[in-house]
Design an enzyme around this catalytic site. Sequence first.
Site, mmCIF file in Angstrom:
data_model
loop_
_atom_site.group_PDB
_atom_site.id
_atom_site.type_symbol
_atom_site.label_atom_id
_atom_site.label_comp_id
_atom_site.label_asym_id
_atom_site.label_seq_id
_atom_site.Cartn_x
_atom_site.Cartn_y
_atom_site.Cartn_z
ATOM 1 C CG ASP A 56 0.819 -1.641 -0.922
ATOM 2 O OD1 ASP A 56 0.471 -0.278 -1.785
ATOM 3 O OD2 ASP A 56 0.065 -1.351 -0.104
ATOM 4 C CE LYS A 106 4.380 6.546 0.775
ATOM 5 N NZ LYS A 106 3.487 5.865 1.074
ATOM 6 C CD1 TRP A 125 3.480 0.803 4.578
ATOM 7 C CD2 TRP A 125 1.210 2.244 4.956
ATOM 8 N NE1 TRP A 125 3.713 2.311 4.882
ATOM 9 C CE2 TRP A 125 2.413 2.715 5.418
ATOM 10 C CE3 TRP A 125 -0.336 1.541 5.588
ATOM 11 C CZ2 TRP A 125 1.351 3.890 5.399
ATOM 12 C CZ3 TRP A 125 -0.317 2.327 5.522
ATOM 13 C CH2 TRP A 125 0.398 3.663 5.860
HETATM 14 C C1 LIG Z 1 2.061 5.162 2.093
HETATM 15 C C2 LIG Z 1 1.493 3.749 1.975
HETATM 16 C C3 LIG Z 1 0.129 3.644 2.209
HETATM 17 C C4 LIG Z 1 -0.531 4.357 2.748
HETATM 18 O O1 LIG Z 1 -1.068 5.466 1.128
HETATM 19 P P1 LIG Z 1 -2.145 6.318 2.045
HETATM 20 O O2 LIG Z 1 -2.340 7.111 0.852
HETATM 21 O O3 LIG Z 1 -1.235 7.367 3.194
HETATM 22 O O4 LIG Z 1 -3.070 5.527 2.845
HETATM 23 C C5 LIG Z 1 -0.256 2.139 1.821
HETATM 24 N N1 LIG Z 1 1.040 1.387 1.157
HETATM 25 C C6 LIG Z 1 2.627 1.042 1.299
HETATM 26 C C7 LIG Z 1 3.359 0.386 1.035
HETATM 27 C C8 LIG Z 1 2.488 2.540 1.468
HETATM 28 O O5 LIG Z 1 3.810 2.765 1.484
#
Ligand SMILES: *Cc1c(COP(=O)(O)O)cnc(C)c1O
Length: 359
Positions: free
Chosen positions: A171, A195, A102
Amino acid sequence: MQIKINFNAGPAALPPEVLHEAAKAVNKYKKTGLSILELPHRGKEFAEIIAESKQLVRELCGLDDNYEILWLHGGGRQQFFMIPMNFLPENGSAGYIDSGRWSEEALEYAAHYGDVQVLASSKKDNYRHLPTWPAKIPKNLAYVHFTTNNTIYGTQWKDVPESKGVPLIADMSSDIFSREHDYTKYSMFYAAVQKNLGTPGIALTAIRKDLLKKVARSLPPMLSYPAQVKEDSILNTANVFGIYVSLLMLRWIKAKGIATIEKDNNQKAQLLYSALDQSSVFTPYVTEKADRSMTNVCFTAKNAESEKAFLALCEENDIVGISGHRSAGGFRVSLYNAVDLESVRHLVRLMQEFESKER
Ligand SMILES: *Cc1c(COP(=O)(O)O)cnc(C)c1O
């Protein structure tokens, strides 16, 4: 039908109470005589949903009025490009810490808009550990971006690292609200909400006002943070239902309390890691114990055949969502806030049963 135990990485398990409330609102929202799916995005009821959700984010993260809170479309990845669009000038540089797929994707997106410096990376070891945080951070960087929890490989920064006066952007998609955390160290943090915080397609973002003043280029309003702030996240038709589910999650998190959530999360993770460390069949992906994620626990079995057999055993026992990400393989068990200790005990019992047969 048997309810499954859901260890998926995202969309992830939601608490039964939240699902129940959401279902009630789909039927009828309060005294409006409408379903939440029909609720106007510019009406009084939705304004109340936005206001309460922002208040709860402020409270749970300890943020004052210096931060603007937004609910934006496009999940996590849309932030990967909105951040450089807004804050990375064409002739400027941004620093990225590459600790997993990511992080890497975020820096690839940023390279479309300006110069990107990889300040640290653990890619050559397939992200089995965290990279060493850089001792020096160039003062001229527009910002430093990192990923607090690496969802795919199962590593996690336990404390907020030092960015030496350069705006720090995190993030936090897979570990927001999972533990006590000093959110005020960030100039910005964001999370895809599927999540710990709701349903897919939305990102929660918090941005400090001093960073908001540094927008680097002219942008169409949908992609501009200041324009979204001005319209209080309702620039176009907002995802009313999704944001409502996030409000229900925030209420659930507040009622349980972050301290209790953290204690439970540690207990779940310790139970699973200690089973892995004692196992003769399963091997944890992350060997550096200090780097291990409390949220995503990754591991492999002896060989492909043994992995297939264990997956089948889990499926027979109503466990879903433990296959590893396509770039890491093996297994990944995600222990988000809504996953209870009993589910982890069930999995560990199956691991032990499987081992006694495999040995
Ligand atoms: C799930 C996730 C994303 C991506 O999210 P999307 O909504 O599928 O674009 C980005 N960064 C991290 C750390 C993630 O766990």
